[in-house]
Design a protein around this motif. Structure first.
Motif, short mmCIF file in Angstrom:
data_model
loop_
_atom_site.label_atom_id
_atom_site.label_comp_id
_atom_site.label_asym_id
_atom_site.label_seq_id
_atom_site.Cartn_x
_atom_site.Cartn_y
_atom_site.Cartn_z
N GLU A 192 9.42 6.88 -4.49
CA GLU A 192 9.73 5.49 -4.82
C GLU A 192 8.66 4.55 -4.29
O GLU A 192 8.09 3.76 -5.03
CB GLU A 192 11.10 5.11 -4.27
N ASN A 193 8.40 4.60 -2.97
CA ASN A 193 7.33 3.78 -2.39
C ASN A 193 6.24 4.64 -1.76
O ASN A 193 5.33 4.14 -1.11
CB ASN A 193 7.87 2.78 -1.38
N GLY A 194 6.36 5.95 -1.92
CA GLY A 194 5.37 6.88 -1.37
C GLY A 194 5.86 8.31 -1.47
O GLY A 194 6.83 8.60 -2.17
N LEU A 195 5.17 9.18 -0.75
CA LEU A 195 5.51 10.60 -0.76
C LEU A 195 5.63 11.12 0.67
O LEU A 195 4.93 10.64 1.57
CB LEU A 195 4.44 11.40 -1.50
N LEU A 231 0.84 -1.19 0.00
CA LEU A 231 0.00 0.00 0.00
C LEU A 231 0.88 1.25 0.00
O LEU A 231 1.63 1.48 0.95
CB LEU A 231 -0.91 0.00 1.23
N PRO A 232 0.83 2.06 -1.05
CA PRO A 232 1.61 3.31 -1.08
C PRO A 232 1.19 4.24 0.05
O PRO A 232 0.04 4.21 0.51
CB PRO A 232 1.27 3.91 -2.45
N VAL A 233 2.12 5.10 0.48
CA VAL A 233 1.91 5.91 1.67
C VAL A 233 2.30 7.37 1.42
O VAL A 233 3.28 7.65 0.74
CB VAL A 233 2.76 5.36 2.84
N ASN A 271 2.67 3.12 -9.86
CA ASN A 271 4.12 2.92 -9.86
C ASN A 271 4.65 2.59 -8.46
O ASN A 271 5.51 1.73 -8.29
CB ASN A 271 4.84 4.16 -10.40
N PHE A 272 4.12 3.30 -7.45
CA PHE A 272 4.53 3.03 -6.07
C PHE A 272 4.18 1.60 -5.68
O PHE A 272 4.98 0.89 -5.06
CB PHE A 272 3.87 4.00 -5.10
N ARG A 273 2.97 1.17 -6.02
CA ARG A 273 2.53 -0.18 -5.67
C ARG A 273 3.39 -1.22 -6.38
O ARG A 273 3.77 -2.25 -5.80
CB ARG A 273 1.05 -0.37 -6.02
N ARG A 274 3.71 -0.96 -7.65
CA ARG A 274 4.56 -1.87 -8.42
C ARG A 274 5.95 -1.97 -7.79
O ARG A 274 6.53 -3.05 -7.68
CB ARG A 274 4.66 -1.38 -9.86
N ASN A 275 6.49 -0.82 -7.34
CA ASN A 275 7.80 -0.83 -6.68
C ASN A 275 7.78 -1.62 -5.38
O ASN A 275 8.74 -2.33 -5.05
CB ASN A 275 8.27 0.61 -6.42
N LEU A 276 6.69 -1.48 -4.63
CA LEU A 276 6.57 -2.23 -3.38
C LEU A 276 6.47 -3.73 -3.64
O LEU A 276 7.06 -4.53 -2.90
CB LEU A 276 5.34 -1.75 -2.60
N ARG A 277 5.75 -4.11 -4.68
CA ARG A 277 5.67 -5.53 -5.03
C ARG A 277 7.04 -6.08 -5.42
O ARG A 277 7.42 -7.20 -5.06
CB ARG A 277 4.69 -5.73 -6.19
N ALA A 278 7.78 -5.27 -6.17
CA ALA A 278 9.09 -5.71 -6.67
C ALA A 278 10.16 -5.74 -5.59
O ALA A 278 11.17 -6.43 -5.74
CB ALA A 278 9.53 -4.79 -7.82
N SER A 279 9.95 -5.02 -4.51
CA SER A 279 11.00 -4.89 -3.48
C SER A 279 11.21 -6.17 -2.68
O SER A 279 12.26 -6.34 -2.06
CB SER A 279 10.67 -3.74 -2.53
#
Length: 419
Positions: free
Chosen positions: A359-362, A341-343, A390-398
């Protein structure tokens, strides 16, 4: 502390978990045969005499109650406690460890005296006593963990306490929620909370469908879809204390509502703020005075099993935790990231150890900046393009490290070396 208990139990250790039983522990804790829960009664403050006298009497009573409770359980090899709250638990645990000849471990999440200073000011006598107490008894521990590298350095420089950084990590059940489970949760919450109920029916909606504000299920085939024109689901969690100023979010929502009224293509919002705490009633009164047409706010208390499901169903998380010491990290963001969940999180000194801006939020600094971020993230919602996706995709990929893996790497060796 429930995570620590489960990790120890997973490795075959017997655990006695002491604490206030104001809320139901997680079912994994309740169902674990290696964990015994010993509840402590919440003592009410004395209502006679000056405030400082009432506070001192309560601390003394808590110390006696806790020491008695601890000395009635089986002798442990280790006593592990979280600080804060450390007054009087650190001193009491140290005394109990002297009696038992056990090892004392402190998991530092913040400093208690900095939280007290939010209410009384840094120069207040109680705050100064708490600061002295924390440093003195903190040094008497055998081992220490802390939640950030910044706190690790601060503990060493100011208190001569050597700690190991144990970042908070999400448990395995913090993950994205499948659509079918989302629908079940929404329908359950809709029985109690108006914002989760279906607000209207469009011509394209199947008349036999079961609906929530966000989803609908066709009874004929059991298929669940997200409704067209659904609101965005924004979630925040809090302990409703002085280190979180929710007026920042409320002002940002007023700006958001004004933009919709001016014709900007933004979705309606359902804003869910979960948690219990002393300032909840104060903020509920502020919320009741707001007159929104496109925003609904509710402040539920969720069961332990429902909270990760709701995080895994939401579109955006908001964190207003502003560390009293500038050295701890918000556990709520850890859990949100576990659910991909982006934050949007308010800035403080070491937040960069967790939230990577853009990257994963703001990261925002005030209500105006938060309002701009909400408008930017939800413009043309719910399309899959844009920063939110994009943030959600980055969190999934992390492929984030989970609590069990992190605990096994950092904490387990300590227990093995002392066997």
């Amino acid at each position: 502390m429930q995570y620590h208990a489960l990790s120890l139990a997973r490795h075959g250790r017997g655990v006695t978990l002491l604490g206030y039983l104001q809320t139901k522990p997680h079912s994994d804790v309740l169902g674990n045969e290696n964990i015994r829960i010993v509840p402590i009664s919440d003592l009410k403050a004395l209502q006679v005499g000056p405030k400082i006298f009432q506070y001192v009497v309560k601390v003394i009573a808590q110390a006696m109650q806790l020491l008695y409770t601890m000395l009635t359980i089986d002798q442990p090899s280790y006593v592990l406690l979280q600080n804060p709250p450390g007054l009087p638990s650190i001193a009491v645990a140290w005394v109990a460890c002297l009696v038992w000849r056990s090892k004392l471990i402190i998991d530092w999440h913040n400093y208690g005296y900095t939280i007290m200073s939010l209410i009384h000011g840094r120069n207040h006598l109680l705050v100064q006593i708490a600061k002295w107490y924390e440093k003195l008894f903190g040094r008497l521990s055998d081992y220490n963990f802390c939640v950030t590298n910044a706190m690790k350095e601060d503990l060493w420089e100011k208190c001569n306490i050597k700690a190991v950084t144990l970042y908070d990590k999400p448990a395995s059940y913090f993950k994205e929620t499948p659509l079918e489970l989302q629908h079940q949760l929404y329908m359950k919450l809709a029985k109690v909370y108006e914002p989760f109920k279906a607000q209207y029916v469009t011509e394209s909606v199947n008349s036999s469908a079961e609906r929530s504000a966000f989803t609908e299920m066709d009874h004929k085939n059991g298929c669940v879809i997200k409704t067209r024109g659904r609101p965005a689901l924004l979630i925040s969690s809090t302990s409703w204390t002085e280190d979180e100023d929710f007026s920042v979010l409320l002002k940002a929502l007023e700006d958001y509502e004004r933009c919709i009224n001016e014709g900007v293509k933004l979705p309606s919002l359902v804003c869910v703020i979960t948690g219990k705490g002393p300032l909840k009633e104060y903020y509920n009164q502020l919320i009741d005075k707001l007159y929104f047409k496109h925003i609904q706010i509710c402040t539920p208390w969720l069961e332990a099993e429902d909270y990760p499901l709701l995080l895994g169903s939401a579109d955006l998380g908001v964190c207003l935790h502003k560390s009293s010491s500038g050295l701890d990290l918000p556990m709520k963001v850890v859990d949100m990231f576990g659910c991909c969940l982006p934050v949007c999180a308010i800035h403080f000194e070491c937040l960069h150890e967790l939230v990577k801006h853009n990257e994963n939020g703001l990261i925002f600094r005030d209500s105006n900046e938060l309002a701009e971020q909400l408008k930017m993230l939800f413009l043309e919602f719910p399309t899959l393009e844009g920063k939110l996706h994009n943030f959600r995709r980055n969190l999934r990929a992390s492929k984030q490290l989970r609590w069990d893996e992190s605990w096994d790497q950092t904490v387990l060796p300590l227990f093995k070396q002392n066997e």
